[in-house]
Design a protein around this motif. Sequence first.
Motif, PDB file in Angstrom:
ATOM      1  N   VAL A 220       7.252  -3.934  15.369  1.00 51.92           N
ATOM      2  CA  VAL A 220       8.650  -3.649  15.159  1.00 51.92           C
ATOM      3  C   VAL A 220       9.618  -4.900  15.570  1.00 51.92           C
ATOM      4  CG1 VAL A 220       9.287  -2.684  17.154  1.00 51.92           C
ATOM      5  CG2 VAL A 220      10.521  -2.165  15.133  1.00 51.92           C
ATOM      6  N   GLN A 221      10.334  -5.186  14.766  1.00 48.73           N
ATOM      7  CA  GLN A 221      11.551  -6.309  14.996  1.00 48.73           C
ATOM      8  C   GLN A 221      12.421  -5.850  16.270  1.00 48.73           C
ATOM      9  OE1 GLN A 221      13.492  -7.197  11.516  1.00 48.73           O
ATOM     10  NE2 GLN A 221      11.807  -8.252  10.766  1.00 48.73           N
ATOM     11  N   PRO A 222      12.800  -6.941  16.743  1.00 45.30           N
ATOM     12  CA  PRO A 222      13.804  -6.733  17.985  1.00 45.30           C
ATOM     13  C   PRO A 222      15.027  -5.877  17.411  1.00 45.30           C
ATOM     14  CG  PRO A 222      12.960  -8.815  18.112  1.00 45.30           C
ATOM     15  CD  PRO A 222      12.495  -8.334  16.800  1.00 45.30           C
ATOM     16  N   GLY A 223      15.358  -4.725  18.071  1.00 44.83           N
ATOM     17  CA  GLY A 223      16.516  -4.014  17.731  1.00 44.83           C
ATOM     18  C   GLY A 223      16.164  -2.840  16.938  1.00 44.83           C
ATOM     19  N   GLY A 224      14.789  -2.735  16.503  1.00 47.74           N
ATOM     20  CA  GLY A 224      14.167  -1.610  15.875  1.00 47.74           C
ATOM     21  C   GLY A 224      13.588  -0.601  16.970  1.00 47.74           C
ATOM     22  N   SER A 225      13.366   0.512  16.252  1.00 48.13           N
ATOM     23  CA  SER A 225      12.824   1.908  16.863  1.00 48.13           C
ATOM     24  C   SER A 225      11.506   2.279  16.688  1.00 48.13           C
ATOM     25  CB  SER A 225      13.923   2.824  16.453  1.00 48.13           C
ATOM     26  OG  SER A 225      15.010   2.584  16.788  1.00 48.13           O
TER      27      SER A 225
ATOM     28  N   LEU B 205      14.740  -1.648  20.650  1.00 48.04           N
ATOM     29  CA  LEU B 205      13.346  -2.537  21.412  1.00 48.04           C
ATOM     30  C   LEU B 205      13.735  -3.986  21.301  1.00 48.04           C
ATOM     31  CD1 LEU B 205      10.814  -0.427  19.597  1.00 48.04           C
ATOM     32  CD2 LEU B 205      11.014  -0.562  22.192  1.00 48.04           C
ATOM     33  N   LYS B 206      13.200  -4.527  22.653  1.00 48.44           N
ATOM     34  CA  LYS B 206      13.199  -5.919  22.861  1.00 48.44           C
ATOM     35  C   LYS B 206      11.742  -6.457  22.984  1.00 48.44           C
ATOM     36  CE  LYS B 206      17.025  -4.747  26.063  1.00 48.44           C
ATOM     37  NZ  LYS B 206      17.640  -4.869  27.423  1.00 48.44           N
ATOM     38  N   PRO B 207      11.612  -7.750  22.853  1.00 46.57           N
ATOM     39  CA  PRO B 207      10.472  -8.449  22.945  1.00 46.57           C
ATOM     40  C   PRO B 207       9.549  -8.173  24.337  1.00 46.57           C
ATOM     41  CG  PRO B 207      12.042  -9.826  22.051  1.00 46.57           C
ATOM     42  CD  PRO B 207      12.818  -8.868  22.489  1.00 46.57           C
TER      43      PRO B 207
END
Length: 125
Positions: free
Chosen positions: A12-17, A86-88
Motif C-alpha cells: 500500500v502507498q503511504p497514507g493508505g489503509s 500508513l507510513k513506511p
Amino acid sequence: QLQLVESGGGLVQPGGSLRLSCVGSGFTLEHYTIGWFRQVPGKEREGVSCISMAGGRTNYADSVRGRFTISRDNVKNAVYLQMNSLKPEDTAVYYCAAHRNRWSISLQSADFDSWGQGTQVTVSS
C-alpha cells in the motif's frame, strides 16, 4: 490445537489503509485475549494492539494510536486490525497472538501462548 490465521496484508502507498484479519481455527476466539504484533528483520517483535475477550478494553502502542483500530467479531470468530494513514515505518510482518488471561491487555509478547504465521505489510510508494 489452536490455530490462528492472518490475512489482509499487502502493498500500500503511504497514507493508505489496510485491514488485517485474524481467524481462529479449531477453537473459539472469544475465550481468548488477542494481540497484534509486528516484526522487521533484525529487530525485536513489537506489540501493536490488544483487545480483551469481550472487546471492551483495548490497548495500543504509541506509534499506532490514533491510526490503527482493533476490533473483534466473536460471531465470526475473528479479530481485525484496521490500519489507516500508513507510513513506511509500518512495514513489517504482522502476527496475531492469543492468551487466556482475561485481565491482561499488555503488549508483551511473552504473555501470549499461540501465534499465527504472519502476513506481510509493505508501505511504499
